[in-house]
Design a protein around this motif. Structure first.
Motif, PDB file in Angstrom:
ATOM      1  N   TYR A 199      -6.061   2.317  -1.978  1.00 55.42           N
ATOM      2  CA  TYR A 199      -6.676   1.751  -1.379  1.00 55.42           C
ATOM      3  C   TYR A 199      -7.738   0.434  -2.054  1.00 55.42           C
ATOM      4  O   TYR A 199      -7.724  -0.712  -1.602  1.00 55.42           O
ATOM      5  CB  TYR A 199      -7.834   2.497  -0.633  1.00 55.42           C
TER       6      TYR A 199
ATOM      7  N   THR B 133      -4.976   5.382   2.922  1.00 55.35           N
ATOM      8  CA  THR B 133      -4.303   4.850   1.728  1.00 55.35           C
ATOM      9  C   THR B 133      -4.374   5.087   0.258  1.00 55.35           C
ATOM     10  O   THR B 133      -5.660   5.509  -0.099  1.00 55.35           O
ATOM     11  CB  THR B 133      -4.575   3.489   1.769  1.00 55.35           C
TER      12      THR B 133
ATOM     13  N   SER C 249       0.840  -1.050   0.065  1.00 53.59           N
ATOM     14  CA  SER C 249       0.246  -0.009  -0.023  1.00 53.59           C
ATOM     15  C   SER C 249       0.990   1.181   0.019  1.00 53.59           C
ATOM     16  O   SER C 249       2.167   1.140   0.355  1.00 53.59           O
ATOM     17  CB  SER C 249      -0.888   0.010   1.202  1.00 53.59           C
TER      18      SER C 249
ATOM     19  N   PHE D 238      -5.340  -2.102  -3.091  1.00 52.57           N
ATOM     20  CA  PHE D 238      -5.038  -3.062  -1.811  1.00 52.57           C
ATOM     21  C   PHE D 238      -5.741  -4.073  -1.483  1.00 52.57           C
ATOM     22  O   PHE D 238      -5.597  -5.114  -1.207  1.00 52.57           O
ATOM     23  CB  PHE D 238      -4.333  -2.062  -1.166  1.00 52.57           C
TER      24      PHE D 238
ATOM     25  N   SER E  91       1.789   1.768   6.910  1.00 54.34           N
ATOM     26  CA  SER E  91       1.687   1.029   5.685  1.00 54.34           C
ATOM     27  C   SER E  91       1.522  -0.175   5.453  1.00 54.34           C
ATOM     28  O   SER E  91       1.800  -0.726   6.719  1.00 54.34           O
ATOM     29  CB  SER E  91       2.807   1.604   4.614  1.00 54.34           C
TER      30      SER E  91
END
Length: 197
Positions: free
Chosen positions: A144, A141, A4, A147, A71
C-alpha cells in the motif's frame, strides 16, 4: 509501471469468513431442531431462519468480495484497476484525478462492551470530478505505502526520488495477522470436524 499486490491478510479474512459461516450454515440446515413447548412454533421457526439466513448471507458476501477483489497497475499516464477473477479492467487517466486524500483505517470488533482492534492501517480516496471515489486500503493492498507514494509521485510535475527501502519497511506491517490466524484456525477446525462426522 508499478503494480499493487493483493494482501494475504485480506484473502485470509475473506476465505476464513466464508468457510466459517458456510460451515455454520451447513450445521444449522442439516441438524435436527427442536422447539420447546414454552416457545411459540412460529417464533422458533422465524429465529431459526433469521440465524441461518444471516450465516448464508455472510457466506455469500464473502464469496462476492473474493470474486471482486481488485489489484492496481500504475503507468506514467493512467491508473488501471483490475479484477483478476472477473477478467475486468478499468482505466483512469492520471489527469482526471483531482485529489488524493489519505485517512486512518481502523477495523474493530466488540465483545462484552469492550472494543478490540483487529486491524489498524491507512486508506486512500482517489477523487475525480463527477465520478465515484476510488478507495485503496492497506488492508486489501500488500504494498500500500509504496503504491500510493508512486501514484502521488506520478501526478507531480517534478518527480521525487522515492526511497523504496523505507517504503518497503512501512509495507511490512503485521497488524491483523494474529486475528486472521485465529479465524483460519477456527474455520479449519470446524471444517475438519464436519468432514469427519
Amino acid at each position: 509501471m508499478y503494480k499493487s499486490k493483493i494482501s494475504p491478510l485480506y484473502i485470509g479474512f475473506v476465505v476464513g469468513g466464508a468457510v466459517l459461516c458456510g460451515c455454520f450454515s451447513y450445521i444449522l440446515l442439516t441438524s435436527p431442531w427442536y422447539i420447546t413447548d414454552e416457545t411459540d412454533k412460529a417464533i422458533g421457526t422465524i429465529i431459526f431462519w433469521l440465524l441461518t439466513g444471516g450465516f448464508i448471507a455472510f457466506t455469500s458476501v464473502s464469496i462476492f468480495v473474493l470474486i471482486t477483489m481488485r489489484s492496481f497497475v500504475l503507468t506514467n499516464k493512467a491508473l488501471i484497476i483490475k479484477q483478476p477473477i472477473l477478467l475486468q479492467k478499468r482505466r483512469i487517466e492520471l489527469v482526471d484525478i483531482e485529489a488524493i486524500e489519505e485517512r486512518k483505517l481502523s477495523i474493530n470488533s466488540s465483545h462484552d462492551f469492550r472494543d478490540f482492534n483487529v486491524y489498524r492501517g491507512k486508506q486512500t480516496y482517489i477523487k475525480r470530478s463527477n465520478e465515484k471515489d476510488i478507495k485503496i486500503t492497506s488492508f486489501e493492498t500488500r504494498n500500500y505505502h509504496s503504491f500510493i507514494a508512486h501514484v502521488q509521485n506520478e501526478r507531480r510535475r517534478f518527480k521525487w526520488c522515492l526511497d523504496d527501502d523505507k517504503l518497503c519497511k512501512l509495507d511490512r506491517s503485521w497488524s491483523g495477522y494474529g486475528w486472521m490466524a485465529f479465524l483460519l484456525l477456527m474455520a479449519c477446525a470446524l471444517l475438519y470436524s464436519l468432514l469427519n462426522r
